[in-house]
Design a protein around this motif. Structure first.
Motif, PDB file in Angstrom:
ATOM      1  N   GLU A 344       0.861  -1.368   0.193  1.00  0.00           N
ATOM      2  CA  GLU A 344       0.254   0.318  -0.192  1.00  0.00           C
ATOM      3  C   GLU A 344       0.762   1.021   0.278  1.00  0.00           C
ATOM      4  O   GLU A 344       0.825   2.491  -0.470  1.00  0.00           O
ATOM      5  CB  GLU A 344      -1.051  -0.551   0.785  1.00  0.00           C
ATOM      6  CG  GLU A 344      -1.644  -0.893   0.875  1.00  0.00           C
ATOM      7  CD  GLU A 344      -2.942  -1.112  -0.144  1.00  0.00           C
ATOM      8  OE1 GLU A 344      -3.157   0.140   0.054  1.00  0.00           O
ATOM      9  OE2 GLU A 344      -3.499  -1.902   0.203  1.00  0.00           O
ATOM     10  N   GLU A 418      -9.751  -5.737   1.359  1.00  0.00           N
ATOM     11  CA  GLU A 418      -8.831  -6.025   0.052  1.00  0.00           C
ATOM     12  C   GLU A 418      -9.666  -6.988  -1.262  1.00  0.00           C
ATOM     13  O   GLU A 418      -8.990  -7.410  -1.911  1.00  0.00           O
ATOM     14  CB  GLU A 418      -7.385  -7.190   0.018  1.00  0.00           C
ATOM     15  CG  GLU A 418      -7.231  -6.499   1.397  1.00  0.00           C
ATOM     16  CD  GLU A 418      -5.928  -5.060   1.206  1.00  0.00           C
ATOM     17  OE1 GLU A 418      -6.428  -4.468  -0.320  1.00  0.00           O
ATOM     18  OE2 GLU A 418      -5.217  -4.382   1.561  1.00  0.00           O
ATOM     19  N   HIS A 444      -5.733  -1.063  -8.168  1.00  0.00           N
ATOM     20  CA  HIS A 444      -6.990  -1.608  -6.794  1.00  0.00           C
ATOM     21  C   HIS A 444      -7.247  -2.460  -7.753  1.00  0.00           C
ATOM     22  O   HIS A 444      -7.135  -3.919  -6.800  1.00  0.00           O
ATOM     23  CB  HIS A 444      -7.215  -1.053  -6.218  1.00  0.00           C
ATOM     24  CG  HIS A 444      -6.661  -0.027  -5.477  1.00  0.00           C
ATOM     25  ND1 HIS A 444      -5.630   0.989  -5.400  1.00  0.00           N
ATOM     26  CD2 HIS A 444      -6.183  -0.120  -4.130  1.00  0.00           C
ATOM     27  CE1 HIS A 444      -5.008   2.032  -3.958  1.00  0.00           C
ATOM     28  NE2 HIS A 444      -5.565   0.761  -3.534  1.00  0.00           N
ATOM     29  N   ILE A 447      -3.881  -5.016  -7.829  1.00  0.00           N
ATOM     30  CA  ILE A 447      -2.388  -5.294  -6.806  1.00  0.00           C
ATOM     31  C   ILE A 447      -3.393  -6.484  -5.964  1.00  0.00           C
ATOM     32  O   ILE A 447      -2.969  -6.593  -4.788  1.00  0.00           O
ATOM     33  CB  ILE A 447      -2.118  -4.010  -6.226  1.00  0.00           C
ATOM     34  CG1 ILE A 447      -0.296  -4.788  -5.368  1.00  0.00           C
ATOM     35  CG2 ILE A 447      -2.791  -3.258  -5.361  1.00  0.00           C
ATOM     36  CD1 ILE A 447      -0.277  -3.686  -5.353  1.00  0.00           C
ATOM     37  N   ASP A 448      -4.983  -6.347  -6.028  1.00  0.00           N
ATOM     38  CA  ASP A 448      -5.227  -6.647  -4.910  1.00  0.00           C
ATOM     39  C   ASP A 448      -6.196  -8.022  -5.585  1.00  0.00           C
ATOM     40  O   ASP A 448      -7.149  -8.838  -4.912  1.00  0.00           O
ATOM     41  CB  ASP A 448      -7.102  -5.699  -4.231  1.00  0.00           C
ATOM     42  CG  ASP A 448      -7.186  -4.965  -3.587  1.00  0.00           C
ATOM     43  OD1 ASP A 448      -5.466  -4.885  -3.780  1.00  0.00           O
ATOM     44  OD2 ASP A 448      -7.578  -3.922  -3.710  1.00  0.00           O
ATOM     45  N   HIS A 454      -3.760  -9.267  -2.844  1.00  0.00           N
ATOM     46  CA  HIS A 454      -3.629  -8.709  -1.773  1.00  0.00           C
ATOM     47  C   HIS A 454      -4.973  -9.465  -0.596  1.00  0.00           C
ATOM     48  O   HIS A 454      -5.219  -9.777   0.267  1.00  0.00           O
ATOM     49  CB  HIS A 454      -4.204  -7.562  -1.126  1.00  0.00           C
ATOM     50  CG  HIS A 454      -2.696  -6.260  -1.771  1.00  0.00           C
ATOM     51  ND1 HIS A 454      -3.073  -5.016  -1.347  1.00  0.00           N
ATOM     52  CD2 HIS A 454      -1.416  -6.692  -1.633  1.00  0.00           C
ATOM     53  CE1 HIS A 454      -1.948  -4.256  -1.525  1.00  0.00           C
ATOM     54  NE2 HIS A 454      -0.715  -5.856  -1.549  1.00  0.00           N
TER      55      HIS A 454
HETATM   56 FE   LIG Z   1      -4.527  -3.258  -1.913  1.00  0.00          FE
END
Ligand SMILES: [Fe+2]
Ligand SMILES: [Fe+2]
Length: 883
Positions: A344, A418, A444, A447-448, A454
């Protein structure tokens, strides 16, 4: 104190929103950008850079003024120039002040039926007069006008018909009006919807904004900790309670007993549902459907600004995690969670830092928009007044604040937060359509992800934590902990921090169709009473929200679940009847008791349900009440106090004198490249060395606790130093994600410390507190104290860290360490010193900070040298002697 004369006028204007009894608030009120007097001197141009006047009318006063204006215009103008509803809005520049509902009632003869029947209206007026006392006297002429209109107007008693007319009217508001820059309308409508709860809304909003600001500088406002904890508990209660009404397939509560398999299955279904919704959304759009987050670029800008309070704390829910005081057994769980935090924060690359990215985005669309940590950010002129968004933001900050006490809740929060949301998916598409860079949202989505991102890490952390709890405390304890993980999950789910654009408010309201079981029970009770007791209330003057009791209890209307829900909601918002969170203080409950006007209407069981319904309500303002006792001390036991095992601890007894006395003479500026070497060789004594070893990684930890404070190069560098100390792999171009979670033997300084303990035959020590119980160290405790104050002791902390990094260089060749640990420590030291060199260069821009940095280095150097007493004599020391 804010007591300058120049500020007095502004203080009076602001006084309506003042929350009493808080010295913190007074501290904050001291900051004003411009006095009302100064603004007035600029005449009609007395607005700020956003075109907003510095003087704000109280909402009540504004509403009175508007009502009178509406009535005046409405009663004189419509016969001549308002033949159609659509033509009401553009009246002579009054658009901003005329509420469509009010205008339609009065201007259009066919809509006079919106008003209740004459007998009711007279009753309502007399009720108002009797209950609102002198306030209402000023309205009497207005009510007289209304009464005349009613007598002339057409009588309609069907409530559903009235409701549908209002709805029709709203639908017919030209979209160009909504999409064309009348964001202000949204605020008016929301204000009108909230009716009597305006004051409550404003007070809550203001209190939460203040806390948001204070938590960005916690070391300056440690007195808010008790309030913060109460509010956290209150929000957990609120969201857990509300979640009881969710359908089982949407709720994590469906996993009654935790197992890794059940969690994976739940997540699979959740991801599948999101996929389905996303597919449906795309089909709607392909078929020509409109954007669903905002109508146009202007609304998109408004939307991005509204959600800024949440986006500015991206990562905050993990911000205080990973303290040196965390039990050693949780190292794996904590490190994996910190991997999420690190990503983050861009893994120490400012350009990849999420809050930095969001701020850059806002800079492109609204130059000069304030940053999260400055007081200006919470100023009303920015019109960031979406309470839901602020509550979501504050929840993210609060959940992280007590990492030892609320770890299960933090991990649950992370598990939900997440997960990819529809809002993120839509924003990634719709922002691009209005020529705004969508990268923050696209980032997001990727990356999540649930494979290596995440979402995957969050799930793995929970499983690992549950396994640990099972191992250490047994199955029963694990299932209890699971309930707390669920509560954290529901906190994130229940406070989504979503802003709804003006032309989407109706759609958003319709989707709110779930009620908690206790609320459903209250709805059922009221419905049952309504079916038999409607006419009994004909003479009643009682009014709840915008309707009379008789109107609410219309048997036909009460058949509708939404109507029941609206009644329950209106009743809960009525401060006259309900004291949220405390049934004993609620007039409604008192009236049910002996001598009360409703005694006997409800059975004992029904009364119990009603009491529970009221007691279960969160009361944000109650939670935020100042917690100081009359003697001025913070109430005991409310917040952590033992700095060796708890966090955060701010003890007033802590004094910097301890460090000052360590140096005999004044310090002159030193350069990083020519810092005096540590005079250490050989093996350190364990009683002096081990307490320092386990405590010194604390020095920089608090620098990354608040996301927005990491959006600069110095803090990003500190993120990289912390990554090195924590055993994280060297930063690459791409994120490590699950690769880091799977990497074996990667505990950095703490891992090396555990091996040192093992060599001492002390593997049973399970926490820093136990290490200090074995070998007390005043210096270690004082390092913990200053480490909680990165704003106040920045230089000192960086200087001390540098001395320890140099110690790592020397100790890396110690025979005490195994070969792989020697290599490991060399690598850590090298990464630390690379980062610290940048920090020193940054410190040199400020002479005072630079001197503090030098002081920190010399103080820590002296203490480290004490651990190596045999350096010059070559005598045998203690650490490693058993190995
Ligand atoms: Fe995240
Ligand atoms: Fe993020």
């Amino acid at each position: 104190m804010a007591g300058t004369n120049d500020n007095d006028e502004e203080k009076q204007i602001d006084a309506q929103q003042h929350i009493p009894n808080s010295p913190v608030i007074e501290k904050l009120d001291a900051v004003h950008k411009e006095t009302a007097h100064e603004a007035a001197e600029r005449g009609p141009a007395a607005t700020d850079q956003y075109g907003v006047p510095p003087v704000y009318l109280a909402k009540e006063a504004e509403a009175r003024l508007r009502l009178k204006t509406d009535l005046y215009i409405g009663t004189t103008a419509p016969p001549t120039y308002a033949p159609h509803k659509e033509q009401v809005m553009p009246l002579a520049g009054f658009e901003k002040d005329l509420h469509p509902k009010k205008v339609s009632r009065i201007c259009l003869p066919e809509d006079l039926g919106y008003f209740p029947s004459p007998p009711f209206q007279l009753c309502a007026i007399s009720t108002s007069i009797s209950t609102m006392h002198t306030l209402i006297l000023g309205w009497i002429p207005s009510f007289t006008v209304i009464a005349i209109i009613i007598l002339l107007g057409k009588h309609r008693s069907n409530i559903h018909a009235r409701a549908s007319q209002i709805s029709d009217f709203k639908k017919r508001i030209p979209s160009s009006e909504l999409a064309g820059g009348h964001i202000e309308k949204f605020r008016e409508r929301r204000d009108n919807q909230s009716n009597g709860s305006d004051e409550q809304y404003t007070l809550e909003l203001k209190a939460i904004k203040r806390l948001y600001h204070q938590l960005h500088s916690l070391e300056e406002f440690p007195e808010v900790l008790p309030q913060a904890k109460r509010l956290l508990l209150s929000l957990l209660k609120e969201t857990s309670r509300n979640a009881l009404g969710l359908p089982e397939h949407e709720s994590i509560l469906a996993i009654r007993s935790f197992s890794r398999k059940r969690l994976k299955e739940f997540q699979r279904k959740r991801d599948y549902n999101i996929g389905q919704k996303w597919e449906q959304y795309n089909l709607r759009r392909k078929a020509g459907g409109p954007r669903e987050l905002f109508g146009n670029r202007e609304e998109a800008i408004w939307w991005l600004k509204q959600i800024a309070p949440v986006k500015y704390v991206d990562g905050a829910w993990l911000g205080h995690i990973g303290k040196v005081t965390t039990p050693f057994g949780l190292r794996k769980t904590i490190k994996d969670a910190w991997q999420v935090l690190s990503e983050e924060l861009g893994d120490g690359d400012l350009e990849k830092n999420h809050v930095y990215l969001y701020h850059k985005l806002l800079e492109t669309i609204s130059p000069g928009f304030p940053t999260a940590e400055v007081l200006d950010f919470i100023h009303p002129r920015h019109q960031l007044d979406n309470l839901g968004v602020w509550k979501s933001a504050i929840a993210q900050m609060l959940i992280s604040l007590f990492p030892h006490e609320f770890l299960p809740e933090i991990l649950g929060f992370n598990l939900h937060f997440e997960a990819i949301s529809m809002e993120t998916l839509k924003a990634g598409k719709e922002l691009k359509e209005v020529q705004i860079d969508p990268y923050y949202f696209i980032l997001h989505i990727s990356i999540d992800n649930a494979d290596s991102g995440h979402t995957a890490i969050a799930s793995e952390i929970v499983c690992e934590y549950m396994d640990y709890t099972r191992r250490i405390q047994g199955e029963d304890a694990a299932q209890k902990v699971w309930k707390r993980v669920q509560a954290g999950y529901l906190l994130s789910q229940g406070l989504p921090g979503v802003a709804v654009c003006p032309n989407l408010t109706q759609q958003a309201k319709i989707s709110n169709e779930y009620s908690a079981p206790v609320e459903l029970e209250v709805m059922r009770i009221f419905n049952a009473k309504a079916q038999v007791g409607h006419k009994i209330h004909c003479g009643s003057r009682v009014k709840i929200g915008s309707r009379s009791l008789e109107e609410w209890l219309d048997p036909a209307a009460m058949e509708s679940k939404q109507w029941q829900r609206d009644l329950v909601c209106a009743l809960s918002r009525s401060k006259y009847w309900i004291c949220k969170g405390d049934s004993s203080k609620s007039r409604f409950i008192r009236e049910l008791a002996w001598n009360g006007r409703m005694f006997g209407c409800f059975t004992q069981d029904e009364c119990d349900v009603l009491r529970r319904w009221i007691d279960d309500f969160p009361n944000t303002l109650l939670a935020l009440e100042d917690s100081r006792t009359k003697s001025g001390s913070i109430s005991e036991g409310a917040v952590p106090e033992d700095i060796l095992s708890e966090y955060p601890v701010f003890q007033s007894s802590f004094s910097l004198k301890f460090f000052d006395t360590a140096l005999q003479s004044p310090v002159s500026p030193l350069l990083f490249d020519s810092l005096p070497d540590l005079d250490i060789v050989g093996r350190p004594t364990s009683e002096a060395f081990l307490p320092l070893w386990f405590s010194h990684p604390c020095l920089l930890q608090a620098f990354v606790s608040v996301p927005f404070r990491t959006s600069n190069k110095l803090a990003s560098t500190i993120v990289r130093i912390l990554r090195a100390q924590g055993g994280f792999d060297i930063e690459q171009d791409c994120v490590a994600g699950m690769d880091e979670v799977r990497r074996p033997d990667s505990f950095g300084l703490s891992g090396i410390g555990m091996k040192l303990l093992a060599r001492e035959g002390l593997s049973e020590l399970s926490s820093f507190k136990e290490v200090l119980q074995a070998w007390p160290s005043e210096f270690a405790v004082h390092m913990l104290h200053i480490s909680t104050r990165p704003l106040g002791y920045k230089g000192l902390l960086i200087g001390m860290t540098t001395a320890f990094a140099k110690m790592h260089v020397v100790f890396a060749s110690s025979p005490v360490l195994a070969a792989d640990d020697q290599l490991n420590l060399q690598g850590i030291a090298q990464r630390e010193l690379e980062g610290l060199e940048f920090c020193w260069r940054d410190m040199m821009h400020d002479d005072k900070e630079h001197i503090e940095c030098c002081k920190g280095y010399l103080i820590a150097k002296k203490e480290i040298q004490k651990c190596f007493p045999c350096a010059k004599t070559g005598e045998k020391s203690v650490v490693g002697h058993t190995g």
